[in-house]
Structure formats: structure tokens, C-alpha cells
Motif scaffolding. Structure first.
Motif, short mmCIF file in Angstrom:
data_model
loop_
_atom_site.label_atom_id
_atom_site.label_comp_id
_atom_site.label_asym_id
_atom_site.label_seq_id
_atom_site.Cartn_x
_atom_site.Cartn_y
_atom_site.Cartn_z
N ALA A 33 0.83 -1.20 0.00
CA ALA A 33 0.00 0.00 0.00
C ALA A 33 0.87 1.25 0.00
O ALA A 33 0.60 2.23 -0.71
N THR A 34 1.94 1.22 0.78
CA THR A 34 2.86 2.35 0.84
C THR A 34 3.54 2.58 -0.50
O THR A 34 3.64 3.71 -0.98
N SER A 35 3.98 1.49 -1.12
CA SER A 35 4.63 1.59 -2.43
C SER A 35 3.68 2.16 -3.47
O SER A 35 4.07 2.99 -4.30
N HIS A 39 4.37 5.76 -5.51
CA HIS A 39 4.39 5.87 -6.98
C HIS A 39 3.33 6.86 -7.46
O HIS A 39 3.57 7.67 -8.35
N GLY A 40 2.15 6.78 -6.85
CA GLY A 40 1.07 7.67 -7.26
C GLY A 40 1.38 9.13 -6.98
O GLY A 40 1.24 9.99 -7.86
N ILE A 41 1.80 9.41 -5.76
CA ILE A 41 2.08 10.80 -5.36
C ILE A 41 3.24 11.37 -6.17
O ILE A 41 3.22 12.54 -6.56
N LEU A 53 -7.07 6.52 -7.50
CA LEU A 53 -7.01 5.17 -6.94
C LEU A 53 -8.31 4.75 -6.26
O LEU A 53 -8.56 3.55 -6.09
N THR A 54 -9.13 5.70 -5.87
CA THR A 54 -10.43 5.34 -5.29
C THR A 54 -11.51 5.22 -6.36
O THR A 54 -12.66 4.92 -6.06
N CYS A 81 -4.20 -3.77 -7.36
CA CYS A 81 -2.96 -4.29 -6.79
C CYS A 81 -1.86 -3.24 -6.95
O CYS A 81 -2.07 -2.18 -7.54
N GLU A 82 -0.68 -3.53 -6.44
CA GLU A 82 0.42 -2.58 -6.51
C GLU A 82 0.81 -2.27 -7.96
O GLU A 82 1.03 -1.11 -8.32
#
Length: 204
Positions: A33-35, A39-41, A53-54, A81-82
Motif C-alpha cells: 500500500a505504501t509503495s 508511486h502515485g504521489i 485510486l479510489t 494491486c500494486e
């Protein structure tokens, strides 16, 4: 060097960004979740990351470009998923490649850049065209681009002489509209990357 001389048919391998580390014992949960968030931010920013993502794989959202999510019920807020989060971040990144970028690099110079470097520059912001005899992509209007495509399709004389390639990361919605357009023209020549890239591994 004039024209398109010296253009490499394949982009070089980029080994500079590879990092070899010890194998991790966890591939899910909080680390994943952190990864995903990192990547997103990094590519989309905080607000866009949360919104995107939501929305992915939700009833009123869009399908993940990374895979075919098997759960039709959409029972949770986070239905990805990641790797899916990374694929979405790549598609929705803030970085943009504008006409100034293409004015800076020739086709030959771009062919010597790695896939990783090319992708990291951002999403293409304007339609571009590589004219006969030119070694640089030039900006073209959307109308001009569609007119050019239509002209070449008409000149072919037979729809089956045209091939309509699309990426496997195209959204289901876009792919559906695309195939309607192609079949309306009268052909089924629609290879995508899952077809073309895996022909060599699936034959023989």
C-alpha cells in the motif's frame, strides 16, 4: 546527419536505474500500500492520486489498464494491486511532453534513449506527425491528424490493407469504441501488444 539516418530499430537497455536488493519476505499489506501511494504521489500528486485510486475498478469509475480485475462486486474502496496502481500512475502522470520537447530531439536521438527514459518524460500533450524527409516530429492539429489518417485509409482502397494497432494498456472503454470504428470500416485487423509481443513466445 540528415533525414532519418542512424535511427536505431531498438531502444538501448538502461541498466543505470536497476537496483539489486535482498528478496523481501512480504509482497502485500502495508508495504504494498505504501509503495502504491509513493508511486502515485510522485507522478500524480496527492489529490489526483487519492481521486484516481479510489475510482479505479469501481462501478462508477474505470477499469484498471494493468489487468482484467476479476471481482464484479466492487466490495471495497481499494480494488487494485500494486502493479495496477503503478500502471494508473503512469497513465495519469502530471509530466507532459509538448512540441518543444520534439523540437529539441531528432528521431535518431530519441531512438538512442531507453524506454525507461522515454516513459519518464511524460504523456504526449499534442498530436504529432513525422513528415516525409524530416528527422523531427512536428505538431499537427487534431483536425489535421484525423484528416491525414482518413486520407491514408481512403488511399489504401481496401480496409484489409490497413492495420489498427492498439496498446494492451488501453482502457476497456476506449478499446470498445476503437473496435467499433475499425469494424465499421470493414476489417478485423486489430492487433494489440498482447498479440504482437507474444507471437514469438506462443509459436513453435
Amino acid at each position: 546527419m540528415s533525414g532519418r539516418e542512424g535511427v536505431s530499430p531498438t531502444t538501448p537497455r538502461d541498466n543505470n536505474v536497476l537496483k539489486i536488493k535482498n528478496t523481501k519476505s512480504i509482497a502485500a499489506g502495508i508495504p504494498a500500500a505504501t509503495s502504491s501511494l509513493v508511486h502515485g504521489i510522485k507522478k500524480m500528486g496527492v489529490t489526483k492520486t487519492i481521486k484516481t485510486l479510489t475510482t479505479v475498478n469501481q462501478q462508477d469509475g474505470f477499469d484498471c489498464p494493468g489487468c482484467a480485475w476479476p471481482d464484479p462486486e466492487h466490495s471495497t474502496t481499494f480494488e487494485f494491486c500494486e502493479n495496477g496502481a503503478k500502471a494508473v500512475a503512469d497513465e495519469a502522470m502530471k509530466a507532459k511532453v509538448n512540441p518543444d520537447f520534439f523540437a529539441k530531439y531528432t528521431v535518431q536521438e530519441l531512438s538512442l534513449k531507453s524506454d525507461y527514459w522515454l516513459n519518464s518524460q511524460g504523456r504526449i500533450s499534442h498530436p504529432m506527425v513525422l513528415k516525409e524527409g524530416s528527422d523531427k516530429y512536428e505538431e499537427i492539429s487534431w483536425k489535421g491528424a484525423f484528416d491525414l489518417i482518413a486520407q491514408n485509409i481512403k488511399q489504401s482502397g481496401d480496409p484489409n490493407r490497413s492495420v489498427f494497432y492498439t496498446s494492451g494498456r488501453t482502457s476497456n472503454e476506449a478499446a470498445f469504441l476503437y473496435q467499433l470504428f475499425v469494424r465499421t470500416l470493414g476489417t478485423n485487423n486489430m492487433p494489440d501488444c498482447s498479440n504482437m509481443c507474444h507471437e514469438s513466445s506462443g509459436g513453435g
